[in-house]
Enzyme design. Sequence first.
Site, PDB file in Angstrom:
ATOM      1  N   HIS A 223       1.593  28.168  49.857  1.00 51.84           N
ATOM      2  CA  HIS A 223       0.920  29.515  49.687  1.00 51.84           C
ATOM      3  C   HIS A 223      -0.569  29.509  49.409  1.00 51.84           C
ATOM      4  O   HIS A 223      -1.328  30.106  50.014  1.00 51.84           O
ATOM      5  CB  HIS A 223       1.427  30.301  48.808  1.00 51.84           C
ATOM      6  CG  HIS A 223       0.987  31.634  48.678  1.00 51.84           C
ATOM      7  ND1 HIS A 223       1.393  32.619  49.628  1.00 51.84           N
ATOM      8  CD2 HIS A 223       0.203  32.323  47.979  1.00 51.84           C
ATOM      9  CE1 HIS A 223       0.802  33.537  49.187  1.00 51.84           C
ATOM     10  NE2 HIS A 223       0.001  33.534  48.222  1.00 51.84           N
ATOM     11  N   TYR A 227      -4.874  30.681  50.963  1.00 51.96           N
ATOM     12  CA  TYR A 227      -6.445  30.910  50.639  1.00 51.96           C
ATOM     13  C   TYR A 227      -7.331  29.981  50.841  1.00 51.96           C
ATOM     14  O   TYR A 227      -8.532  30.306  50.959  1.00 51.96           O
ATOM     15  CB  TYR A 227      -6.218  31.301  48.839  1.00 51.96           C
ATOM     16  CG  TYR A 227      -5.404  32.390  48.781  1.00 51.96           C
ATOM     17  CD1 TYR A 227      -6.023  33.716  48.929  1.00 51.96           C
ATOM     18  CD2 TYR A 227      -4.106  32.309  48.411  1.00 51.96           C
ATOM     19  CE1 TYR A 227      -5.353  34.833  48.803  1.00 51.96           C
ATOM     20  CE2 TYR A 227      -3.163  33.534  48.375  1.00 51.96           C
ATOM     21  CZ  TYR A 227      -3.873  34.869  48.509  1.00 51.96           C
ATOM     22  OH  TYR A 227      -3.122  36.076  48.360  1.00 51.96           O
ATOM     23  N   HIS A 374       3.234  38.624  60.380  1.00 48.43           N
ATOM     24  CA  HIS A 374       2.288  38.678  59.274  1.00 48.43           C
ATOM     25  C   HIS A 374       1.239  37.705  59.324  1.00 48.43           C
ATOM     26  O   HIS A 374       0.118  37.850  59.273  1.00 48.43           O
ATOM     27  CB  HIS A 374       2.867  38.733  58.106  1.00 48.43           C
ATOM     28  CG  HIS A 374       2.201  38.478  57.038  1.00 48.43           C
ATOM     29  ND1 HIS A 374       1.369  39.426  56.281  1.00 48.43           N
ATOM     30  CD2 HIS A 374       2.135  37.315  56.084  1.00 48.43           C
ATOM     31  CE1 HIS A 374       0.731  39.093  55.141  1.00 48.43           C
ATOM     32  NE2 HIS A 374       1.195  37.577  55.139  1.00 48.43           N
ATOM     33  N   PHE A 375       1.845  36.313  59.449  1.00 41.93           N
ATOM     34  CA  PHE A 375       0.737  35.352  59.649  1.00 41.93           C
ATOM     35  C   PHE A 375      -0.134  35.385  60.653  1.00 41.93           C
ATOM     36  O   PHE A 375      -1.513  34.933  60.578  1.00 41.93           O
ATOM     37  CB  PHE A 375       1.542  33.964  59.999  1.00 41.93           C
ATOM     38  CG  PHE A 375       2.261  33.607  58.579  1.00 41.93           C
ATOM     39  CD1 PHE A 375       1.607  33.484  57.466  1.00 41.93           C
ATOM     40  CD2 PHE A 375       3.599  32.997  58.637  1.00 41.93           C
ATOM     41  CE1 PHE A 375       2.140  33.078  56.219  1.00 41.93           C
ATOM     42  CE2 PHE A 375       4.104  32.427  57.560  1.00 41.93           C
ATOM     43  CZ  PHE A 375       3.295  32.670  56.130  1.00 41.93           C
ATOM     44  N   HIS A 376       0.293  36.226  62.135  1.00 38.74           N
ATOM     45  CA  HIS A 376      -0.680  36.215  63.029  1.00 38.74           C
ATOM     46  C   HIS A 376      -1.787  37.520  62.943  1.00 38.74           C
ATOM     47  O   HIS A 376      -2.973  37.252  63.441  1.00 38.74           O
ATOM     48  CB  HIS A 376       0.090  36.533  64.233  1.00 38.74           C
ATOM     49  CG  HIS A 376       0.397  35.245  64.947  1.00 38.74           C
ATOM     50  ND1 HIS A 376       1.627  34.970  64.688  1.00 38.74           N
ATOM     51  CD2 HIS A 376       0.067  34.469  65.853  1.00 38.74           C
ATOM     52  CE1 HIS A 376       1.952  33.640  65.348  1.00 38.74           C
ATOM     53  NE2 HIS A 376       0.948  33.337  66.351  1.00 38.74           N
ATOM     54  N   ARG A 439      13.087  34.394  63.181  1.00 37.16           N
ATOM     55  CA  ARG A 439      11.829  33.664  63.493  1.00 37.16           C
ATOM     56  C   ARG A 439      12.012  32.326  63.772  1.00 37.16           C
ATOM     57  O   ARG A 439      13.416  31.831  63.665  1.00 37.16           O
ATOM     58  CB  ARG A 439      10.661  33.653  62.226  1.00 37.16           C
ATOM     59  CG  ARG A 439      11.479  32.984  60.993  1.00 37.16           C
ATOM     60  CD  ARG A 439      10.617  32.691  59.759  1.00 37.16           C
ATOM     61  NE  ARG A 439       9.462  32.108  59.823  1.00 37.16           N
ATOM     62  CZ  ARG A 439       8.319  32.094  58.925  1.00 37.16           C
ATOM     63  NH1 ARG A 439       8.866  32.221  57.597  1.00 37.16           N
ATOM     64  NH2 ARG A 439       7.464  31.296  59.144  1.00 37.16           N
ATOM     65  N   ARG A 440      11.236  31.713  64.407  1.00 38.56           N
ATOM     66  CA  ARG A 440      11.209  30.245  64.609  1.00 38.56           C
ATOM     67  C   ARG A 440      12.397  29.946  65.923  1.00 38.56           C
ATOM     68  O   ARG A 440      12.498  28.874  66.566  1.00 38.56           O
ATOM     69  CB  ARG A 440      11.672  29.187  63.463  1.00 38.56           C
ATOM     70  CG  ARG A 440      10.848  29.397  62.426  1.00 38.56           C
ATOM     71  CD  ARG A 440      11.560  28.178  61.416  1.00 38.56           C
ATOM     72  NE  ARG A 440      10.559  28.420  60.329  1.00 38.56           N
ATOM     73  CZ  ARG A 440      10.796  28.907  59.041  1.00 38.56           C
ATOM     74  NH1 ARG A 440      12.076  29.630  59.023  1.00 38.56           N
ATOM     75  NH2 ARG A 440       9.942  28.709  58.108  1.00 38.56           N
TER      76      ARG A 440
END
Length: 550
Positions: A223, A227, A374-376, A439-440
Amino acid sequence: MIETAVKVNKKDAKLALAHIIVAFIALFIGGLCGFLQVLVRSGKVQLPGGIGYYQVLTAHGVLLALVLTTFFIIGFQFAGMSRTAGALSNKARLTGWIGFWIMTIGTALTTFYILIGKASVLYTFYAPLQAHVGFYIGLALVVVGSWISGFAMFAHYARWKKQNPGQVGPLLSFMSVVNMALWLICSLGVAATVLLQFIPWTLGWTEGINVLVSRTLFWYFGHPLVYFWLLPAYMVWYVVIPKVIGGKIFSDSLARMSFILFLFFSIPVGFHHQLTEPGISPTWKYIQVVLTLMVVIPSLMTAFSMFATFERFGRSKGATSLFGWLKFLPWNDARFLVPFIGMVAFIPGGAGGLINASHQLNQVIHNTIWVTGHFHLTIATTVVLTFFGAAYWLVPHLTGRTFTKQLNQLAIVQAVVWSVGMTIMSGAMHWVGLYGAPRRSSFSDYGGSAQAADWIPYQIAQAVGGSMLFLGIILVLYIIVQLLWFAPKGEEEFPIGEAEETAEKTPLFFDKWWLWITIVVVLILLAYSIPFTHMIQEAPPGSPGYNRLC
């Protein structure tokens, strides 16, 4: 006394460029693998030559989430520190080169084992998935090399402080030190699990691996990694964008405080990625969810600072209405427009992050392709577009070339293509994730179920959006190649914003590093020491996770 330079030192420029070139090579290979991945997910394409779906999925994740980001960030930060705190010393520069070559060797080793099919273990490399030992050794080298580069930055900042007593450090250099401190502390987790668990297990030195411990160490790192990606984008927003638009930094002190708060609240929060896992007390999950949600504070501080900068600039140009400043922003300048699109994308991206971190809402989307969407939005739009926008002035500044009008127009086209493609692909991921699409997984994993058939239109939409994103990658690589070797010779500014003349003087208090690091250590011990001890002590012999695989 070291003065702020107008240009990055030529020797430092070579070091920064070396990192940036590797980053864009990783972008091409990782982007190609992502393109192949979405084609397979559409159910209409099969990979040739025995190439595995999880092989390209692993390469996509590792090369883009780890290699592209780490190399670009370190190159950008070396350039920024040379620009704002003066040329690196010979010793610091040599240390930076040592870190670069260790990282590059590690990257080549890890990539080799992924591409030959010996490390299809995904970006998270969860046990009991097992890769060739070379994959883990390569990852360890990347981390260790980045630490060495981080120490070079720390030494350079300390040198500036020593030669400029009683002065607050340059804002961009200060931010770089915060980001490398965050990276050094959080990457201890992934280094520990790779060196102490995965490598001995892969070599047969141990019978098994404590799965819960390995996942906890990964997410202790995983996580804050978000950042580590975001803070350099924030550096561009806080320091560079005000100069590009012709405005001023709203508040130097607010910018520094937001970075300190990110340092506090980004590391002791890994359990919110493990909310569905047994073996962790709900009390400790709750504590870390609260700490996770605290990061909203510096995020809102950043949003306030940026829009205050835009509004004050607009008012200085004659804007009078609430949003009148919008018409005065340089929309035809890719150095501004591309990062601005990244800023806007972080609004839905941040909202999705709150959903991911919420215990109740997470139950709906956990391990679905919503999380991938979300990550994209966050890394692949907010972060990557900001990095592209920065590269459009950073690369020509380092190479002594110019960002021509034609390249600027092409960069705007690239940003539009990227934005439309990401809206289609990420939107489809979010939507079908709400219906439980995992996912995946490849399309073939769904079988012939009626539910899988309902997902087909969304998979096709992902393929369409992913194809547009790959076109965007080709466009940005063309621009970067031009800026590296073919654009006309000239001078391109490394824009560094100045604070408002009426702003209060930034207090020296922000450079009390012993205090900030102590607070971080205390928060980490509070969040991890007791539950981590329980993971080891309460795993009896013969139970899942104790010296053997689940």
